[in-house]
Design a protein around this motif. Structure first.
Motif, short mmCIF file in Angstrom:
data_model
loop_
_atom_site.label_atom_id
_atom_site.label_comp_id
_atom_site.label_asym_id
_atom_site.label_seq_id
_atom_site.Cartn_x
_atom_site.Cartn_y
_atom_site.Cartn_z
N UNK A 121 0.83 -1.20 0.00
CA UNK A 121 0.00 0.00 0.00
C UNK A 121 0.87 1.26 0.00
N UNK A 122 2.16 1.08 -0.11
CA UNK A 122 3.06 2.22 -0.16
C UNK A 122 3.60 2.40 -1.57
N UNK A 123 4.26 3.53 -1.82
CA UNK A 123 4.85 3.76 -3.12
C UNK A 123 3.90 4.47 -4.07
N UNK A 124 4.37 4.65 -5.31
CA UNK A 124 3.59 5.37 -6.30
C UNK A 124 3.43 4.53 -7.57
N UNK A 125 2.36 4.79 -8.28
CA UNK A 125 2.12 4.19 -9.59
C UNK A 125 2.01 5.33 -10.60
N UNK A 126 2.60 5.15 -11.78
CA UNK A 126 2.63 6.22 -12.78
C UNK A 126 2.17 5.70 -14.14
N UNK A 127 1.45 6.56 -14.85
CA UNK A 127 1.04 6.26 -16.23
C UNK A 127 0.78 7.58 -16.93
N UNK A 184 0.04 10.36 -11.61
CA UNK A 184 0.80 9.79 -10.50
C UNK A 184 -0.18 9.45 -9.39
N UNK A 185 -0.22 8.18 -9.01
CA UNK A 185 -1.07 7.72 -7.91
C UNK A 185 -0.15 7.39 -6.73
N UNK A 186 -0.33 8.13 -5.65
CA UNK A 186 0.49 7.95 -4.45
C UNK A 186 -0.30 7.14 -3.44
N UNK A 187 0.11 5.88 -3.23
CA UNK A 187 -0.62 5.00 -2.32
C UNK A 187 -0.47 5.43 -0.87
N UNK A 188 0.70 5.94 -0.52
CA UNK A 188 0.94 6.33 0.87
C UNK A 188 0.04 7.48 1.30
N UNK A 243 -3.36 10.00 -2.88
CA UNK A 243 -3.60 11.13 -3.78
C UNK A 243 -3.35 10.73 -5.22
N UNK A 244 -4.01 11.45 -6.13
CA UNK A 244 -3.81 11.26 -7.56
C UNK A 244 -3.65 12.62 -8.21
N UNK A 245 -2.62 12.75 -9.05
CA UNK A 245 -2.44 13.98 -9.82
C UNK A 245 -2.34 13.62 -11.30
N UNK A 246 -2.82 14.52 -12.15
CA UNK A 246 -2.66 14.40 -13.59
C UNK A 246 -2.07 15.71 -14.08
N UNK A 247 -0.90 15.63 -14.73
CA UNK A 247 -0.18 16.83 -15.15
C UNK A 247 0.05 17.76 -13.96
N UNK A 248 0.37 17.16 -12.81
CA UNK A 248 0.66 17.88 -11.55
C UNK A 248 -0.56 18.55 -10.94
N UNK A 249 -1.74 18.26 -11.46
CA UNK A 249 -2.98 18.84 -10.93
C UNK A 249 -3.69 17.78 -10.09
N UNK A 250 -3.96 18.04 -8.81
CA UNK A 250 -4.64 17.05 -7.95
C UNK A 250 -6.06 16.77 -8.43
N UNK A 251 -6.47 15.51 -8.32
CA UNK A 251 -7.83 15.09 -8.65
C UNK A 251 -8.47 14.53 -7.39
N UNK A 252 -9.65 15.00 -7.07
CA UNK A 252 -10.36 14.53 -5.89
C UNK A 252 -11.17 13.28 -6.24
N UNK A 253 -10.87 12.18 -5.56
CA UNK A 253 -11.52 10.91 -5.85
C UNK A 253 -12.14 10.32 -4.59
#
Length: 228
Positions: free
Chosen positions: A129-135, A139-143, A146-156
Motif C-alpha cells: 500500500x506504499x509507493x507510487x504508480x505512474x502512467x 501519478x497515484x500515491x498509495x501512501x 492522492x492522484x495527480x494528472x499533469x501535476x494537478x490534484x484530482x479529488x476521488x
C-alpha cells in the motif's frame, strides 16, 4: 495458494475442491475430514485460507475455529447448515472472517473466497500500500492516497481511487466488472454493473477536467483496462 477444506462429507468436500480449482487460478486444495486432521494440516502446511464445517467428528468446528485462531490469522470461512443469526454472530465474534450457509451457490463461494484472499494479501503486505504508480502524466500515491494528472490534484472517492490503483498496478490486464467491484468494495459481486459504470464515468469526467488524455479503455463484453 493453498486452501484447506475441513469438511467431513466427502461429496461436499470434493464439490468445494473442484469449484476452487476450476474457479481460482493457481489454487491448490488440501482436504481434511475431521477437526483434528484439519488442525494438523493447518499447523504443518502453508495455508492461505480455511473453509470450515461445524458439524465434524471428534473436535467440533467451533473448537477448531478457536484453536486455529490461537496460532494463525489466515482467513477462515465457516460453511455450515446452521443458519441461526445468533450462531453466525457468535462465530464471527470468535474469529471467523465470513459465514456461508449450506446449501450454497458455487459462484458465491468463489466470490467470498476471493474477497478474503485479497483482504489477507493487503493486510500481510503482499499487495503493497506504499509507493507510487505512474502512467502518462498520472501519478497515484498509495501512501498519501492522492492522484495527480499533469501535476494537478484530482479529488476521488475511496472506490474511484482503488479502481485506478487496480488498473495502474496491472497496466496490460483487462479487468471484468466483477474483479473491479470486489477489489474496490471488498465485497463479493452481485451483478452491480451500473455501479461500476457510474464510477468509471465519474473517474473519466474528473480526468477530462484537467487532461485530454484517455486513461481508461472499455473492452466491450469483458470490462476495462488502462488505456495505452
Amino acid at each position: 495458494m493453498q486452501i484447506l477444506i475441513i469438511e467431513d462429507n466427502g461429496e461436499i468436500n470434493d464439490l468445494i475442491r473442484d469449484a476452487i480449482i476450476g474457479g481460482i487460478d493457481g489454487a491448490v486444495c488440501i482436504q481434511a475430514y475431521s477437526g483434528t486432521e484439519g488442525l494438523l494440516y493447518a499447523k504443518n502446511e502453508s495455508i492461505d485460507l480455511v473453509l470450515l464445517d461445524l458439524m465434524l467428528p471428534g473436535k467440533c468446528g467451533e473448537d477448531v475455529l478457536k484453536e486455529l485462531r490461537s496460532f494463525t490469522k489466515i482467513p477462515i470461512i465457516v460453511v455450515s447448515a446452521k443458519d441461526a443469526l445468533d450462531n453466525k454472530v457468535d462465530l464471527l465474534m470468535s474469529g471467523a472472517d465470513d459465514y456461508l450457509t449450506k446449501p450454497f451457490e458455487i459462484k458465491e463461494l468463489l466470490a467470498r473466497v476471493q474477497v478474503q484472499l485479497r483482504r489477507s494479501a493487503q493486510i500481510s503486505g503482499k499487495e503493497s500500500l506504499s509507493g507510487t504508480l505512474r502512467h502518462k502524466t498520472m501519478i497515484l500515491d498509495r501512501s498519501n492516497h492522492t492522484v495527480t494528472v499533469s501535476d494537478i490534484p484530482i479529488s476521488l472517492t475511496r472506490q474511484e481511487f482503488q479502481i485506478l490503483e487496480l488498473l495502474l498496478a496491472n497496466p496490460s490486464k483487462v479487468f471484468s466488472k466483477q474483479e473491479i467491484y470486489e477489489y474496490a468494495w471488498n465485497e463479493f459481486y452481485v451483478g452491480e454493473d451500473k455501479t461500476i459504470n457510474v464510477h468509471i464515468s465519474n473517474i473519466r469526467s474528473k480526468i477530462r477536467a484537467v487532461s485530454e488524455e484517455n486513461y481508461i479503455e472499455t473492452v466491450w463484453g469483458i470490462g476495462f483496462k488502462l488505456a495505452k
